[in-house]
Design a protein around this motif. Structure first.
Motif: not given
Length: 326
Positions: A96-112
């Motif tokens: 998804a990131y390579a395809a240009g999506a904006r990537m967002v995490s909330m709290c511990t989603g940063a670990f993913a």
């Protein structure tokens, strides 16, 4: 065509359940991006809930083609390194990131996002309790545990709970404008805009005014915002030297006395714009910002929208109970 497709990724725990934190953050994302707000912007976003049944209507394939991918909190076992990400999730996030999506995490989603390599070379935030673990396991990530959220363009992260809502509203501001975000925040009974660099945690809360001179002085200041105020005068009212007063305000609020005072004046201006039809010049005077030009400069810098634009956007949200989007 919608305002953008948002894919939220759910990661159940070992028992196949979602924790209360997961449900809270899912509801935050759903209310911001999933509930239609056609009176604010039409079309609104399209939300895809991506996860295993019965939680998601889309599997990981739902990430493909999404404009924004949001990963809420992951199970503690993942955050603590006792469990790997579900099979295929890391690859789906990278694609998804390579395809240009904006990537967002909330709290511990940063670990993913970190495990998928998305955060490499980026500054990221997580709840301060998890920051040491994130920094230790992912040395290529610059972990900042002092702020509410970070925005590095296509990679955005937030700290826990309320900071997730702050970040979601920040995304709306970027996509649809500050006026729409302010109106949506009012509908959700939340602050129109909290900058991401606000501190996550303040070590020394403001004491009750009856127990400490600082509280009494600041309360007096709030009641006299329309008057000329100086740090020296407030320090005298607090029975402190200006230097001690400056230190105590920074300990209590994470900012300087002048910045605190400016923030209170902008907040007072917001209240007047929301609740009265006073001309901008009067709002400037009543809030202590002096001139209309001064009000516009500070208000726009703080909220990303002019006083007139804020008043118009605020009027878009009908009075009465918050909308359910139904």
């Amino acid at each position: 065509m919608s305002a953008g497709t948002v894919a939220v990724v759910l990661v159940p725990d070992e028992q196949g359940t979602l924790s209360p934190w997961d449900l809270y953050e899912l509801s935050t994302v759903s209310m911001v991006f999933g509930a239609p707000h056609a009176d604010l912007a039409d079309p609104w976003y399209e939300l895809r809930v991506c996860g295993p049944a019965p939680f998601g209507t889309h599997g990981l394939a739902g990430l493909a083609g999404a404009d924004t991918v949001i990963v809420p909190s992951v199970p503690d076992a993942v955050a603590e390194g006792r469990r790997e990400l579900p099979a295929g999730l890391g690859a789906a996030l990278r694609e998804a990131y390579a395809a240009g999506a904006r990537m967002v995490s909330m709290c511990t989603g940063a670990f993913a996002l970190a495990a998928a390599g998305v955060l490499d070379g980026h500054r990221a935030v997580v709840h301060r309790n998890y920051a040491p673990a994130l920094a230790a396991r992912h040395p290529r990530v610059t972990v900042d545990a002092s702020v509410l959220y970070t925005d590095e363009g296509r990679v955005l992260t937030s700290a826990g709970a309320a900071a997730g809502l702050d970040l979601c509203l920040h995304l709306v501001r970027k996509d649809l404008g500050a006026g729409v975000a302010a109106a949506l925040a009012r509908r959700m009974v939340g602050p129109a805009h909290r900058p991401g660099d606000r501190p996550q945690f303040v070590e020394a809360p403001l004491p009750p005014s009856g127990e400490d001179g600082l509280g009494a002085a600041l309360q007096w200041a709030v009641e006299h915002l329309h008057e000329p105020l100086t740090v020296e005068e407030l320090a005298r009212r607090a029975h402190m030297s200006p230097r001690t007063f400056h230190r105590r305000v920074r300990e209590a609020h994470g900012t300087t006395p002048l910045q605190w005072l400016l923030g209170e004046r902008v907040a007072r201006a917001r209240t007047l714009l929301e609740s009265t039809d006073l001309p901008v010049e009067r709002v400037a005077g009543e809030s202590g910002l002096g001139s209309a030009a001064n009000l516009r400069r500070h208000f726009t810098r703080a909220l990303g929208v002019s006083p007139g634009g804020y008043r118009r956007a605020f009027a878009l949200t009908p009075s009465g109970p918050p909308s359910t989007g139904r």
